[in-house]
Write an enzyme that holds these catalytic residues in place. Structure first.
Site, PDB file in Angstrom:
ATOM      1  N   THR A 216      36.673  45.119  31.373  1.00  0.00           N
ATOM      2  CA  THR A 216      36.468  44.446  32.443  1.00  0.00           C
ATOM      3  C   THR A 216      37.112  45.160  33.872  1.00  0.00           C
ATOM      4  OG1 THR A 216      37.981  42.638  33.250  1.00  0.00           O
ATOM      5  CG2 THR A 216      35.794  42.156  31.890  1.00  0.00           C
ATOM      6  N   THR A 217      38.296  45.580  33.570  1.00  0.00           N
ATOM      7  CA  THR A 217      39.055  46.329  34.549  1.00  0.00           C
ATOM      8  C   THR A 217      38.886  48.179  34.275  1.00  0.00           C
ATOM      9  OG1 THR A 217      41.173  45.570  34.069  1.00  0.00           O
ATOM     10  CG2 THR A 217      41.067  47.391  34.933  1.00  0.00           C
TER      11      THR A 217
ATOM     12  N   TYR B 246      28.566  33.744  33.769  1.00  0.00           N
ATOM     13  CA  TYR B 246      27.867  33.118  34.995  1.00  0.00           C
ATOM     14  C   TYR B 246      26.282  32.711  33.936  1.00  0.00           C
ATOM     15  CZ  TYR B 246      23.668  33.649  37.816  1.00  0.00           C
ATOM     16  OH  TYR B 246      22.273  33.553  39.216  1.00  0.00           O
TER      17      TYR B 246
ATOM     18  N   TYR C 216      38.765  36.485  24.752  1.00  0.00           N
ATOM     19  CA  TYR C 216      39.681  37.228  26.126  1.00  0.00           C
ATOM     20  C   TYR C 216      38.875  35.952  27.268  1.00  0.00           C
ATOM     21  CZ  TYR C 216      40.069  39.721  30.553  1.00  0.00           C
ATOM     22  OH  TYR C 216      40.500  40.064  31.825  1.00  0.00           O
TER      23      TYR C 216
ATOM     24  N   ARG D  83      36.864  34.991  37.097  1.00  0.00           N
ATOM     25  CA  ARG D  83      36.358  36.039  36.445  1.00  0.00           C
ATOM     26  C   ARG D  83      34.689  35.991  36.224  1.00  0.00           C
ATOM     27  NH1 ARG D  83      36.334  41.069  37.722  1.00  0.00           N
ATOM     28  NH2 ARG D  83      38.192  42.524  38.164  1.00  0.00           N
TER      29      ARG D  83
ATOM     30  N   LYS E 295      43.075  36.990  24.547  1.00  0.00           N
ATOM     31  CA  LYS E 295      43.982  37.153  25.676  1.00  0.00           C
ATOM     32  C   LYS E 295      43.208  36.236  26.855  1.00  0.00           C
ATOM     33  CE  LYS E 295      43.243  40.931  29.243  1.00  0.00           C
ATOM     34  NZ  LYS E 295      42.780  41.659  29.742  1.00  0.00           N
TER      35      LYS E 295
ATOM     36  N   ILE F 124      48.206  42.549  27.931  1.00  0.00           N
ATOM     37  CA  ILE F 124      47.077  43.420  27.984  1.00  0.00           C
ATOM     38  C   ILE F 124      46.911  43.598  29.811  1.00  0.00           C
ATOM     39  CG2 ILE F 124      44.838  44.294  28.034  1.00  0.00           C
ATOM     40  CD1 ILE F 124      44.608  42.885  25.144  1.00  0.00           C
TER      41      ILE F 124
END
Length: 292
Positions: free
Chosen positions: A46-47, A109, A135, A140, A164, A206
C-alpha cells in the site's frame, strides 16, 4: 521463510512531476536500502501507491526491481484488493522470477465477514505459486482479520505462512502468538510498535520509515532479535517523532518528502487523491530530520 525474519521495507514508488514512474529514483532507493542493511524489500504494497498504478505499470515496477536487485535481497510482491476474482487472476498470472512471497492486504471497503475474509484468502492460496503473507490494517480496510481467522488460514492453507499486523491491538497480537502454528510468523506492520511486538515474539517489521532510515530501522530490529532491548529503545525513541510526521498527512506523502530532502529521490510527487505534504508539515519534518 527465514527471508522474512528481520527488517523489511515497504518501498515507495517515486514519480516524476508529470506523474510517470521515476525509475532512476527507484533504482537509487533500492541501492540505498541494500547499502544500509535492509533484510528484504516489499514491492508495491500500500505504501507503493499501488491502488493508483495501472496494471502495466505494476508489471514494469515488479520486473524493474527484480532486475535491479539481482538476488541481493529477498523480494516480496504486494498483490491485494477487494475484488477476489481479480486478485486471484493477478496472483495466478504473476511472474515469480526474483520473488519469494506475496503480501496480500485484506479486502477493503466491502467490509466482509470473517468467513468472507477466510474464503478470499483461501481462493488466493489455491492459485499462488509463492507463500502468502496476510496483511491486516483495519484503519485502511474497514475490517479486521480476527486472530481466529488468521489461525484458521495458517492451519488450513499450507502456503499462508505469516501475517503483517497493523491493527495496533496488543491483545490480538498476543492471541495470535499463543495460538499460531510454530512456523507461522507475526510481522509488525506499524513502525512505532515494532519493539514491543518483537518482545511478544514478532520476527521483525515491514517498515515505512525504513525507506528514509534503513540503517536505523534494521539496527533496531536486529537489536531486538538479539535481545538487546536497551539499544533498540534508543533507536525507537530517536525515530518516534519523525515516524509520526510520516503519517500526519497520509502515507507515503511524509516519507517521500524526507527522501526528497535526503536526495534519494528527485521529487515528492504522489498520485491523486493524495497530495504532497503542506508547508507546516514540511517545516516540522525538516526540523526533526536534524535530530535523527
Amino acid at each position: 521463510m527465514n527471508e522474512l525474519r528481520g527488517a523489511g521495507v515497504a518501498l515507495i514508488t517515486p514519480f516524476n512531476t508529470d506523474g510517470t514512474v521515476d525509475y532512476e529514483s527507484l533504482g537509487n532507493l533500492i541501492d540505498y536500502q541494500i547499502k544500509e542493511g535492509m533484510d528484504y524489500l516489499v514491492v508495491l504494497g500500500t505504501t507503493g501507491e499501488t491502488a493508483t498504478l495501472l496494471a502495466e505499470e505494476r508489471k514494469q515496477v515488479w520486473e524493474f526491481v527484480a532486475k535491479r536487485v539481482e538476488g541481493r535481497l529477498p523480494l516480496i510482491a504486494g498483490i491485494g484488493g477487494n475484488n477476489t476474482q481479480e486478485i486471484v487472476k493477478q496472483v495466478d498470472q504473476f511472474n515469480i522470477d526474483g520473488y519469494c512471497a506475496i503480501l496480500s492486504v485484506s479486502p477493503y471497503y466491502n467490509k466482509p465477514t470473517q468467513e468472507g475474509i477466510y474464503q478470499h484468502y483461501k481462493a488466493i492460496s489455491a492459485v499462488s505459486k509463492l507463500p502468502i503473507i496476510l496483511y491486516n490494517v483495519p484503519g485502511r480496510t474497514g475490517s479486521n482479520i480476527a486472530p481466529a481467522t488468521a489461525i484458521r488460514l495458517a492451519t488450513t492453507c499450507d502456503n499462508i505462512i505469516a501475517i503483517k499486523e497493523a491493527s495496533g491491538n496488543f491483545a490480538q497480537f498476543s492471541e495470535i502468538m499463543r495460538d499460531k502454528p510454530a512456523d507461522f510468523l507475526l510481522i509488525s506492520g506499524d513502525d512505532p510498535v515494532t519493539l514491543p511486538m518483537m518482545a511478544l515474539g514478532a520476527v521483525g517489521v515491514i517498515s515505512v520509515v525504513g525507506n528514509a532510515y534503513p540503517k536505523k530501522m534494521a539496527t533496531l530490529v536486529h537489536a531486538c532479535s538479539s535481545g538487546d532491548y536497551a539499544a533498540a529503545r534508543d533507536i525507537h525513541n530517536t525515530l518516534l517523532k519523525i515516524t509520526d510526521l510520516c503519517f500526519v498527512e497520509s502515507n507515503p506523502c511524509g516519507v517521500k518528502y524526507i527522501l526528497k530532502k535526503q536526495g534519494i529521490i528527485a521529487t515528492d510527487a504522489v498520485r491523486l487523491p493524495l497530495v504532497p505534504v503542506g508547508p507546516q508539515t514540511q517545516q516540522a519534518v525538516e526540523k526533526e530530520m536534524d535530530y535523527v
